[in-house]
Design an enzyme around this catalytic site. Structure first.
Site, PDB file in Angstrom:
ATOM      1  N   SER A  21       5.717  -4.401  29.743  1.00  0.00           N
ATOM      2  CA  SER A  21       6.571  -5.324  29.014  1.00  0.00           C
ATOM      3  C   SER A  21       6.358  -5.234  27.494  1.00  0.00           C
ATOM      4  O   SER A  21       6.646  -4.216  26.893  1.00  0.00           O
ATOM      5  CB  SER A  21       6.350  -6.748  29.525  1.00  0.00           C
ATOM      6  OG  SER A  21       7.290  -7.642  28.998  1.00  0.00           O
TER       7      SER A  21
ATOM      8  N   ASP B  77      12.063  -6.450  23.757  1.00  0.00           N
ATOM      9  CA  ASP B  77      10.692  -5.938  23.870  1.00  0.00           C
ATOM     10  C   ASP B  77      10.704  -4.610  24.628  1.00  0.00           C
ATOM     11  O   ASP B  77      11.758  -4.006  24.822  1.00  0.00           O
ATOM     12  CB  ASP B  77       9.783  -6.973  24.548  1.00  0.00           C
ATOM     13  CG  ASP B  77      10.161  -7.237  25.993  1.00  0.00           C
ATOM     14  OD1 ASP B  77      11.330  -6.984  26.366  1.00  0.00           O
ATOM     15  OD2 ASP B  77       9.307  -7.690  26.761  1.00  0.00           O
TER      16      ASP B  77
ATOM     17  N   ASP C  76      10.365  -3.612  27.738  1.00  0.00           N
ATOM     18  CA  ASP C  76      11.126  -3.416  28.974  1.00  0.00           C
ATOM     19  C   ASP C  76      12.396  -4.246  29.008  1.00  0.00           C
ATOM     20  O   ASP C  76      13.074  -4.320  30.031  1.00  0.00           O
ATOM     21  CB  ASP C  76      10.259  -3.727  30.198  1.00  0.00           C
ATOM     22  CG  ASP C  76       9.942  -5.217  30.335  1.00  0.00           C
ATOM     23  OD1 ASP C  76       9.876  -5.910  29.303  1.00  0.00           O
ATOM     24  OD2 ASP C  76       9.744  -5.678  31.478  1.00  0.00           O
TER      25      ASP C  76
ATOM     26  N   ASP D 133      13.139  -7.494  28.934  1.00  0.00           N
ATOM     27  CA  ASP D 133      13.372  -8.794  29.558  1.00  0.00           C
ATOM     28  C   ASP D 133      13.349  -9.901  28.505  1.00  0.00           C
ATOM     29  O   ASP D 133      13.950 -10.947  28.681  1.00  0.00           O
ATOM     30  CB  ASP D 133      12.385  -9.082  30.697  1.00  0.00           C
ATOM     31  CG  ASP D 133      10.928  -9.116  30.260  1.00  0.00           C
ATOM     32  OD1 ASP D 133      10.627  -8.748  29.108  1.00  0.00           O
ATOM     33  OD2 ASP D 133      10.078  -9.495  31.089  1.00  0.00           O
TER      34      ASP D 133
END
Length: 456
Positions: free
Chosen positions: A94, A232, A234, A236
């Site tokens: 992430s 960010d 990834d 999400d």
């Protein structure tokens, strides 16, 4: 053995997250999940393909078929899992630094694994009692391209065309393969920065905190855009700047959507994490809804438990009508729709709808093995000092002191990094600064004291 933190398994490569662990998780998941197949995907980190291959080996060893979605954002993996496969796994850390990586596990309906499922999977990993498929039961890996189908689904859900001018910052993460195209398909005029995938994250740190993306404020003013959107590693998480180059507090973004959903439903429950602020309560209660706070990393648990119409953590919004996962792409689409339908600049919409509160948050570096002792000592100190002012203490994901004047102080251990997070909000800046100085110095003092004791 505890593997899962607040958002899946995450940590330093070779220290916590290794190919050996990934293979064990694959074997455990293939044993745990009922059904025929499991989807896998990865972010753009340099170690992600290595970890994915190890995890796939584990899945195949149990007789599961693997559906490889490739390099995509985490929300797309969740969406693709629902209706396509019996479970899903995302290789991602992430917003963590490029040295880290991790594993997030999803059910066949797109929800992240619930806490009880994580514990069951951990127990299975510890036992090593994995199913071993016979040679003639071992299946293969098939690749599927789902980005275009996902974009089509978001466009259908948002149902809006725009001509707004957008500045997009992809953090060199996996959102870069999708966001500029989704925004373009909506009709937006898109200017992109850090929008090529690079696992070294050369453009900026992947976490979209203000200090990492503050330069976007000046770019907004120079380019004359209607808003800026940052993601960010990834994709999400989402952060937003208005047309004046002002950063929108994470709680402000949550409050905007909470108000929208409660008004649309004529009430309802909004689930938010323990570290969110009072402006959300204000707009939700005024619109006839209620707010319930849950531990970090558990918005999906909260949706299930309370039947929530909307759920969120800072930077991470869940739109249950679309799906029970965190989805920044739906968020950005609906945000553009909101601006157009209001017919006003974003700064004006915020000023007219969301009250001002003053919040500060900062991390204190703390070794994982000291977190428990630091939290215990800091809680004791703060409880004594704030005793007369305290209205209520919430003990989920750390300690949150609700004070009688509407202020609150949160001290909580990070579930993914060696840090303790300190968050303070108050009705005015002087009160905020006073409380933050107290809480932050208390935590720093305890960390240093316990480090010295450990060295002695």
């Amino acid at each position: 053995m505890r593997l899962f933190g607040t958002a899946g398994i995450r940590g330093k490569l070779w220290e916590k997250v290794t190919p050996e662990l990934a293979m064990k998780i694959g074997s455990a998941l293939g044993t745990y999940i009922e059904g025929e197949n499991v989807a896998v995907a990865r972010d753009g980190r340099t170690s992600s393909i290595m970890l994915q291959n190890a995890l796939v080996s584990g899945l195949l060893s149990t007789g599961k078929e693997v559906v490889d979605f490739g390099l995509i954002p985490t929300p797309v993996l969740a969406w693709g899992t629902r209706g396509h496969t019996d479970g899903g796994v995302m290789i991602t850390a992430s917003h963590n630094p490029p040295t880290d990586n991790g594993i997030k596990v999803f059910n066949g309906d797109g929800t992240e694994f619930y806490v009880e499922q994580e514990r069951e999977l951990e127990n299975l990993v510890s036992s090593g009692e994995f199913r071993k498929a016979r040679w003639d039961e071992i299946k293969g890996v098939k690749s599927e391209e789902i980005l275009d189908d996902y974009i089509e689904a978001v466009l259908k859900f948002v149902n809006h065309e725009t001509n707004l001018k957008i500045l997009y910052d992809g953090a060199n993460g996996s959102g870069s393969v999708l966001a500029p195209y989704l925004l373009g398909d909506m009709g937006a005029r898109v200017i992109s920065v850090n929008a090529h995938v690079d696992g070294h994250f050369p453009g900026r740190k992947p976490e979209p905190r203000y200090e990492n993306i503050s330069y976007l404020g000046e770019l907004v003013r120079e380019l004359g855009v209607d808003l800026a959107i940052a993601q960010d590693g990834d994709a999400d998480r989402i952060a937003v700047f208005d047309e004046r180059g002002n950063y929108l507090n994470e709680d402000t973004v949550i409050a905007l959507f909470a108000k929208l959903y409660v008004e649309e439903h004529g009430g309802g429950t909004v689930v938010v994490s323990i570290d969110t602020g009072s402006r959300i309560d204000h707009v939700v209660e005024k619109a006839g809804g209620r707010v319930v706070r849950v531990p970090l990393g558990q918005p999906h648990d909260g949706i299930k438990r309370y039947g929530a119409i909307f759920a969120a953590e800072p930077w991470k919004l869940v739109h249950p009508k679309f799906g029970p996962w965190i989805d920044s792409f739906v968020t950005m689409g609906l945000l553009l729709k909101l601006i157009d339908e209001e017919g006003k600049p974003l700064s004006e919409i915020v000023r007219e709808n969301i009250p001002e509160f003053y919040l500060t948050k900062k991390n204190v570096p703390c070794p994982d093995e000291l977190k428990g002792a630091v939290m215990e000592k800091a809680f004791k100190t703060l409880s004594e000092i704030l005793e007369r002012e305290t209205k209520e203490i919430l003990t989920i994901s750390g300690y949150r002191f609700q004070l009688r004047d509407g202020s609150w102080v949160l001290v909580r251990p990070s579930g993914t990094e060696p840090k303790i997070r300190v968050v303070v909000e108050a009705p005015n800046e002087r009160r905020r600064d006073e409380l933050f100085d107290l809480a932050y110095k208390t935590v720093v003092k305890e960390v240093e004291r316990l480090k010295q004791s450990a060295r002695a």
